[in-house]
Design an enzyme around this catalytic site. Structure first.
Site, PDB file in Angstrom:
ATOM      1  N   ASP A  52      25.489  46.398 112.092  1.00 33.98           N
ATOM      2  CA  ASP A  52      24.426  46.704 113.049  1.00 33.98           C
ATOM      3  C   ASP A  52      24.987  47.546 114.186  1.00 33.98           C
ATOM      4  O   ASP A  52      25.918  47.131 114.880  1.00 33.98           O
ATOM      5  CB  ASP A  52      23.863  45.387 113.608  1.00 33.98           C
ATOM      6  CG  ASP A  52      22.772  45.612 114.633  1.00 33.98           C
ATOM      7  OD1 ASP A  52      21.598  45.507 114.252  1.00 33.98           O
ATOM      8  OD2 ASP A  52      23.088  45.897 115.807  1.00 33.98           O
ATOM      9  N   TYR A  57      24.942  52.234 121.643  1.00 31.75           N
ATOM     10  CA  TYR A  57      26.316  51.769 121.550  1.00 31.75           C
ATOM     11  C   TYR A  57      27.306  52.926 121.526  1.00 31.75           C
ATOM     12  O   TYR A  57      28.503  52.716 121.741  1.00 31.75           O
ATOM     13  CB  TYR A  57      26.529  50.925 120.288  1.00 31.75           C
ATOM     14  CG  TYR A  57      25.673  49.698 120.161  1.00 31.75           C
ATOM     15  CD1 TYR A  57      24.946  49.189 121.250  1.00 31.75           C
ATOM     16  CD2 TYR A  57      25.573  49.034 118.946  1.00 31.75           C
ATOM     17  CE1 TYR A  57      24.150  48.071 121.109  1.00 31.75           C
ATOM     18  CE2 TYR A  57      24.783  47.904 118.801  1.00 31.75           C
ATOM     19  CZ  TYR A  57      24.067  47.429 119.881  1.00 31.75           C
ATOM     20  OH  TYR A  57      23.285  46.314 119.740  1.00 31.75           O
ATOM     21  N   LYS A  82      19.501  51.826 115.814  1.00 31.60           N
ATOM     22  CA  LYS A  82      18.356  51.668 116.705  1.00 31.60           C
ATOM     23  C   LYS A  82      18.194  52.914 117.589  1.00 31.60           C
ATOM     24  O   LYS A  82      19.179  53.499 118.050  1.00 31.60           O
ATOM     25  CB  LYS A  82      18.551  50.444 117.615  1.00 31.60           C
ATOM     26  CG  LYS A  82      19.017  49.194 116.894  1.00 31.60           C
ATOM     27  CD  LYS A  82      19.237  48.042 117.868  1.00 31.60           C
ATOM     28  CE  LYS A  82      20.090  46.956 117.252  1.00 31.60           C
ATOM     29  NZ  LYS A  82      21.512  47.309 117.158  1.00 31.60           N
ATOM     30  N   HIS A 118      14.831  50.011 119.887  1.00 31.37           N
ATOM     31  CA  HIS A 118      15.805  49.107 120.501  1.00 31.37           C
ATOM     32  C   HIS A 118      15.196  48.207 121.572  1.00 31.37           C
ATOM     33  O   HIS A 118      15.537  47.021 121.657  1.00 31.37           O
ATOM     34  CB  HIS A 118      16.964  49.921 121.092  1.00 31.37           C
ATOM     35  CG  HIS A 118      18.223  49.143 121.235  1.00 31.37           C
ATOM     36  ND1 HIS A 118      19.462  49.731 121.312  1.00 31.37           N
ATOM     37  CD2 HIS A 118      18.470  47.821 121.319  1.00 31.37           C
ATOM     38  CE1 HIS A 118      20.398  48.810 121.421  1.00 31.37           C
ATOM     39  NE2 HIS A 118      19.817  47.640 121.441  1.00 31.37           N
TER      40      HIS A 118
END
Length: 269
Positions: A52, A57, A82, A118
């Protein structure tokens, strides 16, 4: 690896690995990206096939690099990413398309197994507009399934009622300090698979002690007890660890079942 079946018919591994501090200096969320694939390759060796990540990120490229280094076929993996709920990504259709293309390019893949919005924001119509672009990518086969993250009942319900494709997953915070039962139960009732992020975070020492007592009956750790509790109630989990032994332990949750009494006790933590 055990799976659950999404409302699209796709098999979804019931446990995966979070990655939000992987490939970063000092394993810090805001750390500089250093491209280190050690933890991901360790996880692959341990048996993880579900990873994931997210645009936010900043490490989609690290995940993609690790998959390539593993020398395993792309279809052996289930990859989630996401798109941020930020104006630069939802301003118009082109902004959404830019985000999806960014993820595909960074992951170095022709398709993404699951793509989530997200975070929600305070405009249901705009969220539906973003969703409709994601639906088009499902039609093209570039996104195999789509879902949401951190959505409440109103926000999830709006997409269910007004979207063409039903959300497959709702990824939400869930751990002993906040099981988030209301949205998890609502998601299950709507045939949307709930997925827990941070399932082993924010666990108090007191809770660890009580969960360890339960674990002793099964020869399991407090962390394994938490993960088992989640999957027994239909929640997919994505724990994260930089430690090889703990990565392995997090997968060792399929050889025991919690008693009803233990589950009732855990739910009250």
């Amino acid at each position: 690896m055990e799976t659950v079946t999404l409302n699209t018919g796709i098999k979804f591994p019931i446990i995966g690995s979070g990655t939000n501090t992987f490939g970063k200096v000092d394993h810090a969320y805001q750390g500089e990206i250093n491209g280190d694939t050690t933890e991901i390759l360790m996880a692959i060796d341990a048996g993880y096939r579900h990873f994931d990540t997210a645009i936010s990120y900043r490490n989609e490229s690290v995940v993609g690099k690790a998959l390539g280094e593993s020398k395993k076929a792309r279809n052996e993996f289930f990859i989630t990413s996401k798109i941020p709920g930020k104006q630069e990504y939802y301003a118009d259709k082109e902004a959404v398309k830019k985000g999806v293309k960014q993820s595909l390019q960074a992951l170095n893949t022709a398709y993404i197994d699951l793509y989530l919005i997200h975070h929600p924001w305070d405009n249901l119509v705009q969220m539906l507009s973003m969703w409709q672009v994601l639906e088009d990518y499902v039609d093209q086969g570039k996104l195999k399934a789509i879902g949401v993250s951190n959505f409440n009942e109103k926000e999830l319900g709006y997409l269910i009622e007004n979207g063409r494709i039903k959300p497959a997953v709702n990824q939400v915070e869930s751990h002993p300090r906040n099981w988030n039962d209301v949205i998890i139960n609502y998601s299950l009732a709507q045939e949307v698979v709930p997925e827990a992020w941070g399932p082993l975070t924010r666990v108090s020492d007191q809770a660890k002690e009580k969960l360890s007592e339960i674990g002793a009956k099964y020869n399991k750790t407090w962390a394994q007890v938490i993960l088992r509790y989640q999957i027994e109630r239909g929640v997919v989990v994505i724990p994260k660890s930089h430690n090889q032994k703990r990565q392995e332990q997090n997968l060792e949750i399929f050889d025991f079942k919690l008693s009803d009494e233990d589950k009732q006790f855990i739910s009250a933590q």
